[in-house]
Design a protein around this motif. Sequence first.
Motif, PDB file in Angstrom:
ATOM      1  N   ALA A  69      51.291  44.631  32.608  1.00  0.00           N
ATOM      2  CA  ALA A  69      50.934  45.817  33.385  1.00  0.00           C
ATOM      3  C   ALA A  69      51.660  45.818  34.728  1.00  0.00           C
ATOM      4  O   ALA A  69      52.170  46.857  35.173  1.00  0.00           O
ATOM      5  N   CYS A  70      51.722  44.655  35.362  1.00  0.00           N
ATOM      6  CA  CYS A  70      52.386  44.557  36.666  1.00  0.00           C
ATOM      7  C   CYS A  70      53.895  44.725  36.547  1.00  0.00           C
ATOM      8  O   CYS A  70      54.541  45.234  37.468  1.00  0.00           O
ATOM      9  N   LEU A  86      47.880  43.703  45.979  1.00  0.00           N
ATOM     10  CA  LEU A  86      47.046  42.540  45.695  1.00  0.00           C
ATOM     11  C   LEU A  86      46.107  42.917  44.565  1.00  0.00           C
ATOM     12  O   LEU A  86      45.449  43.963  44.624  1.00  0.00           O
ATOM     13  N   VAL A  87      46.050  42.096  43.530  1.00  0.00           N
ATOM     14  CA  VAL A  87      45.126  42.348  42.425  1.00  0.00           C
ATOM     15  C   VAL A  87      44.467  41.037  42.010  1.00  0.00           C
ATOM     16  O   VAL A  87      45.034  39.954  42.181  1.00  0.00           O
ATOM     17  N   SER A 129      36.648  42.476  41.820  1.00  0.00           N
ATOM     18  CA  SER A 129      36.927  43.829  41.359  1.00  0.00           C
ATOM     19  C   SER A 129      38.136  43.850  40.418  1.00  0.00           C
ATOM     20  O   SER A 129      39.155  43.214  40.694  1.00  0.00           O
ATOM     21  N   LEU A 130      38.010  44.621  39.354  1.00  0.00           N
ATOM     22  CA  LEU A 130      39.142  44.840  38.458  1.00  0.00           C
ATOM     23  C   LEU A 130      39.758  46.224  38.649  1.00  0.00           C
ATOM     24  O   LEU A 130      40.727  46.573  37.974  1.00  0.00           O
ATOM     25  N   ALA A 131      39.211  47.006  39.574  1.00  0.00           N
ATOM     26  CA  ALA A 131      39.691  48.378  39.749  1.00  0.00           C
ATOM     27  C   ALA A 131      41.168  48.416  40.110  1.00  0.00           C
ATOM     28  O   ALA A 131      41.926  49.264  39.605  1.00  0.00           O
ATOM     29  N   GLU A 132      41.597  47.512  40.989  1.00  0.00           N
ATOM     30  CA  GLU A 132      42.985  47.532  41.453  1.00  0.00           C
ATOM     31  C   GLU A 132      43.957  47.177  40.330  1.00  0.00           C
ATOM     32  O   GLU A 132      45.038  47.764  40.211  1.00  0.00           O
ATOM     33  N   LEU A 142      46.833  49.712  37.688  1.00  0.00           N
ATOM     34  CA  LEU A 142      48.212  49.416  37.277  1.00  0.00           C
ATOM     35  C   LEU A 142      48.390  49.459  35.770  1.00  0.00           C
ATOM     36  O   LEU A 142      49.502  49.287  35.263  1.00  0.00           O
ATOM     37  N   GLY A 143      47.289  49.639  35.032  1.00  0.00           N
ATOM     38  CA  GLY A 143      47.364  49.680  33.579  1.00  0.00           C
ATOM     39  C   GLY A 143      46.799  48.460  32.868  1.00  0.00           C
ATOM     40  O   GLY A 143      46.911  48.347  31.646  1.00  0.00           O
TER      41      GLY A 143
END
Length: 274
Positions: free
Chosen positions: A199-200, A210-211, A223-226, A230-231
């Motif tokens: 995805a990145c 930052l994820v 959090s997984l939102a970030e 990105l997919g």
Amino acid sequence: MGAQRLLITGAAGGVGQLMRGRLRRPGRVLRLLDLAPQEPAAEGEDVEIVTGSVTDPEVMARACADVDALIHLGGLSRENSWEAMLATNIHGTQVVLDAARQAGITRVLLASSNHAVGFRRVDEAGPGGLPADSTPRPDSYYGVSKAAIEALGSLYHSRFGMDVLALRIGSCFETPLPLGPRGLVTWLSPDDCARLFEACLSAPSPGYRLVWGVSDNTRRVCSLAEARALGYEPKDNAEAYADLLRGAPEPPPEESVHVGGGFCTNPLGAPNPL
């Protein structure tokens, strides 16, 4: 258009070995760099083996030639002396980023860690989890080194326009079992790790991000939102292993309140457990 060439530093390490098979794709060449010995390319495996250190500018210049994207996993993966962290993790990452810049590589993934924010309290997490861009609160020299590589990634994006994604990885093992109950919180399955990397690598113009690198664990505090933006779509959950950890000793209270767990109480510079 020729094959995509993907450079992976630290390819002989734990995460690197788990990714070697999972990041294989038709039309992709994996260039694998490490100081440690690596298995030669198997029949039909489109792999290039490079032996050398991320701290060596000449090695990195050669390794980055004709590369389209870079995943930087190289460095020390646990607590060590300040001198070792400075030389390998911090200076080494600067060498890697500068070699990538000079080679024209525009997409770099940096393996950061939950220990960059290890002294964040678990109860800081809101309903969606602790944000991926929470400011650093490192729990060790190792955590400081990861906060530093995040800062270097930000610098190289802002100065040179490189897309740099720093992944605050929880713990990537075949199963969460080696970490005991903590693994039910922090686990990033190898398959989800590959999904996150893909995805990145493919997200259009992410800039600097930052994820969190964790699976969709029932007990996660991150959090997984970030990453999902990105997919990234995680498919694994450490809770599947919870019954196997029933009866395992729980971490002491002074460790369970912080994101970094035992790193928060381990003596600075001393070898630490998983």
